[in-house]
Each structure stands twice: as structure tokens, then as C-alpha cells.
Design an enzyme around this catalytic site. Structure first.
Site, PDB file in Angstrom:
ATOM      1  N   ILE A   1      69.252  25.068  13.710  1.00 48.17           N
ATOM      2  CA  ILE A   1      69.577  23.874  12.922  1.00 48.17           C
ATOM      3  C   ILE A   1      68.740  22.682  13.377  1.00 48.17           C
ATOM      4  O   ILE A   1      68.233  21.921  12.543  1.00 48.17           O
ATOM      5  CB  ILE A   1      71.083  23.554  13.014  1.00 48.17           C
TER       6      ILE A   1
ATOM      7  N   CYS B   1      78.597  25.205   8.180  1.00 49.94           N
ATOM      8  CA  CYS B   1      77.843  25.571   6.977  1.00 49.94           C
ATOM      9  C   CYS B   1      78.775  26.148   5.913  1.00 49.94           C
ATOM     10  O   CYS B   1      78.627  25.864   4.722  1.00 49.94           O
ATOM     11  CB  CYS B   1      76.742  26.572   7.332  1.00 49.94           C
TER      12      CYS B   1
ATOM     13  N   HIS C   1      78.832  36.507   5.263  1.00 46.65           N
ATOM     14  CA  HIS C   1      77.941  35.604   6.002  1.00 46.65           C
ATOM     15  C   HIS C   1      76.779  36.339   6.655  1.00 46.65           C
ATOM     16  O   HIS C   1      76.953  37.372   7.297  1.00 46.65           O
ATOM     17  CB  HIS C   1      78.755  34.875   7.078  1.00 46.65           C
TER      18      HIS C   1
END
Length: 408
Positions: free
Chosen positions: A81, A220, A247
Site C-alpha cells: 500500500i 480495503c 479475496h
């Protein structure tokens, strides 16, 4: 440009005035000439005030008169990230990235990590190293490798708003060290581990009033779910719901069978298994939509894909409707008040089609089903890396904008 023209005129005035001063006295005609030049310069400067500087570019100002500089930002942690947040900041004229604290990574390795990405491709612009500086698109960014983020000296480097993306400093107490280093505000790129304020852009951004120093962008999956939930709940009143996120694997998982005392299944090979897992993402939605407390929860399946995830929301509605009406409402919101956060898709797409999609939640009109007028299953895709990183940057900009208004 108006500013350049004004400078040019003023310089000519200066030369003219100097020339006339060498004489004995200004004539009436000369005096009139200089007054006319000053009036011209004033007009040009006035027109120049309709522009504002953002980073290195000159852009039209929204209020027609104010000069606003890009927001000074920093990144603490240079993982998945942190690197994507950095890329997004470098493409945004409203952001001025001045410091990155990368843990143990050396500047040359940081440059390599930033430039190349298996999913999102090669970074735009130039990537160079100059000592402890990363030079991105010609802009020098100070890098450091401090265990204690206080030692970075964020304030002295101009980084007023810091993205905390190490996953370590997720409480007010622990993140205080970033403020002690001179930063004004800390934005977590993860769920907070205490009562720090949680903001999901497009859902409850208006709740930030400048009084909080530590703000979480949630997860997220919360960002992938909450916009769709808000759109449905506002129109059709969700009575109760269950969420499942399918996911993509993440760096916290093992490539091959390993060990995990906390989560035995989680210790198995991410690259070769569908792994049921717990998630707090659905419950976290109730932090930003309090009227759903006690009505929404969920779980996850981790699957062996690298990026892009999908949420399945099965809910009972208080207001009877049709699936077509639901689609129409979401489409309208995606093109209106929630544009850029909520998306709408009526094509038969698959997960890789949403790689590097900047939206938080993309509703899939063709994937949902309805059992009866009050019971429906809805599906939304989200790039759990790029889309989420975009919201982190948006939140940092939003916090800075609100702070500026409060201070004005």
C-alpha cells in the site's frame, strides 16, 4: 500567462522610472505614461489572481482569487500500500510528497520496488536515486530507515499529513510518535486498533471536522462494501445482511504450507488453496453507517489470485423493490453523488478486468440475483490494492482541506 505579463510590465515601469529620475523632473506626459503602465500591471495581476498554484502547475482556482499550494505529505512504510500510495501521490498535483520512511529498504531497492510492479506495471515517469533521496519525475523525496517514526522529522521535511502504512502504528498512543516528529495528522491505511475515527470516502467523509489527529481509512474490503451498502440502505432500508468477500491473497499469507498458531487454515499455502477466513470488514461498515449496527456481519474466502476481490452481499430489505430498480438506483448514484467511489458495470467481466481500477466498489449488475421483492444478493468488485490506495490519498487530501477551512 498573466503573472509573467505583469512582471514584464512592472520591470519596464522600473526602467522607465529610473530613466526619468536621472532627469531633472517628470513631465506631465511622463507622469501620465507611468500611471497608465501601473494600471495595466494592476489589471494583469488582478487577472492572475484567478489562478492558483498546485504543485508545479498553474490551475484555475475554484474561488477565483486564492492561491493554494499542494498538501505536504509523507509515507511511513513502503510495502504494497505504501508504494501504491506513493505512485498515486506522484500523479496528483494536489499532493507534495516530501518524505518516505521505509524501514530497512535502501534507496536503490526502494527505486526498484517503486518502478516495477507485477500487477500494476511499470511506474509512470522517471525513477532515480540521489544519495538518500528518491528522485521521482524529477522531484527529490527524502527517504529514511527509522524504527521510531519520530526520528524522521516529518514537520521539518514539510510532511504535514502522513500515511501510516507499516501496520504497526494503528493506535493514537503508538502513532503519537509521528506527530512528535512534526506531522500534523496521521491517516492509517488499515483499520484502527483503538477508537481512532474511521472515515470511508463517499460514505461518511462529512463526519471529519478537524478535531481528530488520527484517522483510519478502514480496510480495503470495508471500502469495497460500504459504498454499495450505503446506496442500498438509503433507498431500500437494509434490515439484516451477510457479506462474503472472495479475496485475493495478500503478503500476510504463506506461499506454501507454513504455520500459524492463531489461524491454522491461514498457515496453509495461499497459492494453492481456497481458505475460509474471518474478517471484521462488514462489522466495520457499521462504524460508518451506525444504523446498521447489529444487522450486518460477514466472512472471507482467500483465493489464489494476486489482486482484485469481490463482495457478495445478501440482504433482507425493509422496502420491497425489483432487481431492475436496484440496478437503476446504483447506476444513478455511480454517475452522480458517488461518482469515482461507486461504480456500475453491466458487462460480463472477470476479476482481471478490474486491475488498477481506481473506484472503491464496482457493482456488477449481471451477477446479482433476487429471491423475492425483499431478499436479494448483490455483487461488487474492488481492486483491493489500487482502489483502496486511491481512497487513502483522497482521505489525506480531504483531511487537509477540512483543516484549512477550520484554520481560515
Amino acid at each position: 500567462a498573466p503573472v509573467a505579463a505583469a512582471v514584464h510590465v512592472l520591470s519596464k515601469i522600473g526602467r522607465s522610472h529610473s530613466h526619468y529620475r536621472r532627469g531633472s523632473q517628470l513631465s506631465p506626459l511622463s507622469t501620465k505614461y507611468i500611471k497608465m503602465k501601473f494600471a495595466t500591471a494592476a489589471l494583469l495581476v488582478s487577472s492572475a489572481s484567478a489562478y492558483s498554484f498546485s504543485g508545479t502547475s498553474l490551475k484555475a482556482a475554484s474561488n477565483g482569487s486564492s492561491m493554494s499550494m499542494a498538501t505536504g505529505m509523507g509515507v511511513n512504510g513502503f510495502g504494497r500500500i505504501g508504494r501504491l500510495v506513493t505512485r498515486i501521490m506522484m500523479e496528483d498535483d494536489d499532493c507534495k510528497l516530501s518524505a518516505i520512511n521505509a524501514g530497512s529498504a535502501t534507496p536503490d531497492y526502494m527505486a526498484y520496488q517503486y518502478k516495477y510492479d507485477t500487477i500494476h506495471g511499470i511506474a509512470k515517469g522517471t525513477v532515480e536515486v540521489d544519495g538518500d533521496f528518491l528522485v521521482l519525475n524529477g522531484e527529490k523525496i527524502q527517504t529514511s530507515r527509522c524504527r521510531d517514526p519520530k526520528e524522521v522529522g516529518w514537520g521539518a521535511l514539510g510532511a504535514d499529513y502522513v500515511c501510516e502504512s507499516t501496520g504497526v502504528f494503528l493506535t493514537k498512543e503508538s502513532a503519537q510518535s509521528i506527530l512528535d516528529g512534526g506531522a500534523k495528522k496521521v491517516i492509517y491505511s488499515a483499520p484502527a486498533k483503538d477508537d481512532s475515527q474511521t472515515i470511508v470516502m463517499g460514505v461518511n467523509a462529512e463526519e471529519y471536522d478537524g478535531s481528530e489527529n488520527f484517522i483510519s481509512c478502514a480496510s480495503c474490503t470495508t471500502n469495497g462494501l460500504a459504498p454499495m451498502v450505503k446506496a442500498i440502505h438509503d433507498e431500500f432500508d437494509i434490515q439484516e445482511a451477510l457479506m462474503t468477500t472472495v479475496h485475493a491473497m495478500t503478503a500476510t499469507q504463506a506461499v506454501v504450507d507454513s504455520s500459524s498458531r492463531k489461524d491454522w487454515r491461514g498457515g496453509r499455502a495461499a497459492s494453492g488453496n481456497i481458505i475460509p477466513s474471518s474478517t471484521g470488514a462488514a462489522k466495520a461498515v457499521t462504524k460508518v453507517i451506525p444504523s446498521l449496527q447489529g444487522k450486518l456481519t460477514g466472512m472471507a474466502f482467500r483465493v489464489p489470485t494476486i489482486d482484485v476481490s469481490v463482495v457478495d452481499l445478501t440482504c433482507k430489505l425493509g422496502k420491497e423493490t425489483t432487481y431492475e430498480e436496484i440496478c437503476a438506483v446504483i447506476k444513478a448514484k455511480s454517475e452522480g453523488e458517488m461518482k469515482g467511489v461507486l461504480g456500475y458495470c453491466d458487462e460480463p467481466l472477470v476479476s482481471t478486468d478490474f486491475e488498477s481500477d481506481s473506484r472503491s466498489s464496482i457493482f456488477d449488475a449481471g451477477a446479482g440475483i433476487m429471491l423475492n421483492p425483499s431478499f436479494v444478493k448483490l455483487v461488487a468488485w474492488y481492486d483491493n490494492e489500487w482502489g483502496y490506495s486511491g481512497r487513502v490519498v483522497d482521505l489525506m487530501k480531504h483531511v487537509a482541506a477540512v483543516d484549512a477551512k477550520v484554520a481560515a
